[in-house]
Design a protein around this motif. Sequence first.
Motif, short mmCIF file in Angstrom:
data_model
loop_
_atom_site.label_atom_id
_atom_site.label_comp_id
_atom_site.label_asym_id
_atom_site.label_seq_id
_atom_site.Cartn_x
_atom_site.Cartn_y
_atom_site.Cartn_z
N SER A 161 0.98 -1.22 0.03
CA SER A 161 0.13 -0.20 -0.07
C SER A 161 0.77 1.34 -0.13
O SER A 161 0.27 2.39 -0.07
N ASN A 162 2.25 1.26 0.09
CA ASN A 162 3.11 2.38 0.15
C ASN A 162 2.91 3.12 -1.22
O ASN A 162 2.68 2.28 -2.18
N GLU A 163 3.10 4.22 -1.44
CA GLU A 163 3.00 5.09 -2.66
C GLU A 163 4.12 4.69 -3.56
O GLU A 163 5.37 4.49 -2.95
N ASP A 164 4.11 4.81 -4.75
CA ASP A 164 5.24 5.02 -5.58
C ASP A 164 5.98 6.28 -5.39
O ASP A 164 5.52 7.22 -4.80
N PRO A 165 7.28 6.32 -5.59
CA PRO A 165 8.20 7.41 -5.19
C PRO A 165 8.09 8.65 -6.39
O PRO A 165 9.00 9.15 -6.86
N ASN A 166 6.96 9.11 -6.85
CA ASN A 166 6.74 9.92 -8.09
C ASN A 166 7.22 11.15 -7.63
O ASN A 166 7.71 11.76 -8.64
N PHE A 167 7.05 11.72 -6.48
CA PHE A 167 7.61 12.97 -6.20
C PHE A 167 9.16 12.99 -6.70
O PHE A 167 9.71 14.03 -7.16
N TYR A 168 9.81 12.07 -6.21
CA TYR A 168 11.55 12.01 -6.72
C TYR A 168 11.52 11.91 -8.16
O TYR A 168 12.37 12.28 -8.78
N LEU A 169 10.71 10.91 -8.66
CA LEU A 169 10.86 10.81 -10.24
C LEU A 169 10.49 12.20 -11.00
O LEU A 169 11.17 12.34 -11.88
N ASN A 170 9.70 12.92 -10.49
CA ASN A 170 9.46 14.15 -11.04
C ASN A 170 10.26 15.26 -10.71
O ASN A 170 10.50 16.26 -11.43
N LEU A 171 11.71 15.02 -10.01
CA LEU A 171 12.69 16.07 -9.62
C LEU A 171 13.57 15.80 -10.95
O LEU A 171 14.17 16.88 -11.22
N PHE A 172 13.62 14.48 -11.56
CA PHE A 172 14.66 14.16 -12.49
C PHE A 172 14.77 15.01 -13.58
O PHE A 172 15.89 15.84 -14.30
N PRO A 173 13.54 15.66 -14.38
CA PRO A 173 13.28 16.49 -15.35
C PRO A 173 13.93 17.92 -15.00
O PRO A 173 14.69 18.50 -15.90
N THR A 174 13.86 18.14 -13.82
CA THR A 174 14.34 19.54 -13.43
C THR A 174 15.78 19.71 -13.22
O THR A 174 16.33 20.42 -13.73
#
Length: 179
Positions: free
Chosen positions: A153-166
């Motif tokens: 039930s833990n979330e995927d680490p999408n926040f961190y994935l979204n940092l890579f394009p920046t």
Amino acid sequence: MDYLQLNVFEAAVQVFALKVFSRTASPTRKVVETPIQCSTGAFYKLFKKQAYFLPSVCGAVVQTIGLADGNRSWVNTVGSRKVIEILSADSCGDTAEKFKYVVEAVDDRSRKITYKLLEGSLLQLYDSFTVTLQVTSGSTVKWTVEYVKKNPSNEDPNFYLNLFPTINATVDIYLRSND
């Protein structure tokens, strides 16, 4: 009575085996890929040998980076360790999270570096967490994140994935303006 005890013992072993098996599940893999316009060699070099530039290049994401556990060189070699503070997923402002990682693999020929997380809040959610950077000859930067959730039930680490394009965009702009 012996029959009951034997069945209880077997049930406990079966539950334990299920828990162990679920923790050895294959990791989830997510990829973030972006194009760059700067030299692919310069981009790879910054991450391979000059990571200390990251806070000044993309300080909105990478707040600090430092050598850890007695390392004296910024060159990423297998076994080298660093501590990095990045923008926090839980932040409403400018708070940072600290992570310690080890370089698990380096392949200069394919311009690839694999980092494994050793310490940090992500390890409360994931049994393992690795990040691989690859700078391709096609002028793209590919970040691959592999992780095993401690709990489904833990979330995927999408926040961190979204940092890579920046990170990719700011490093790209920095390298193009300093060529």
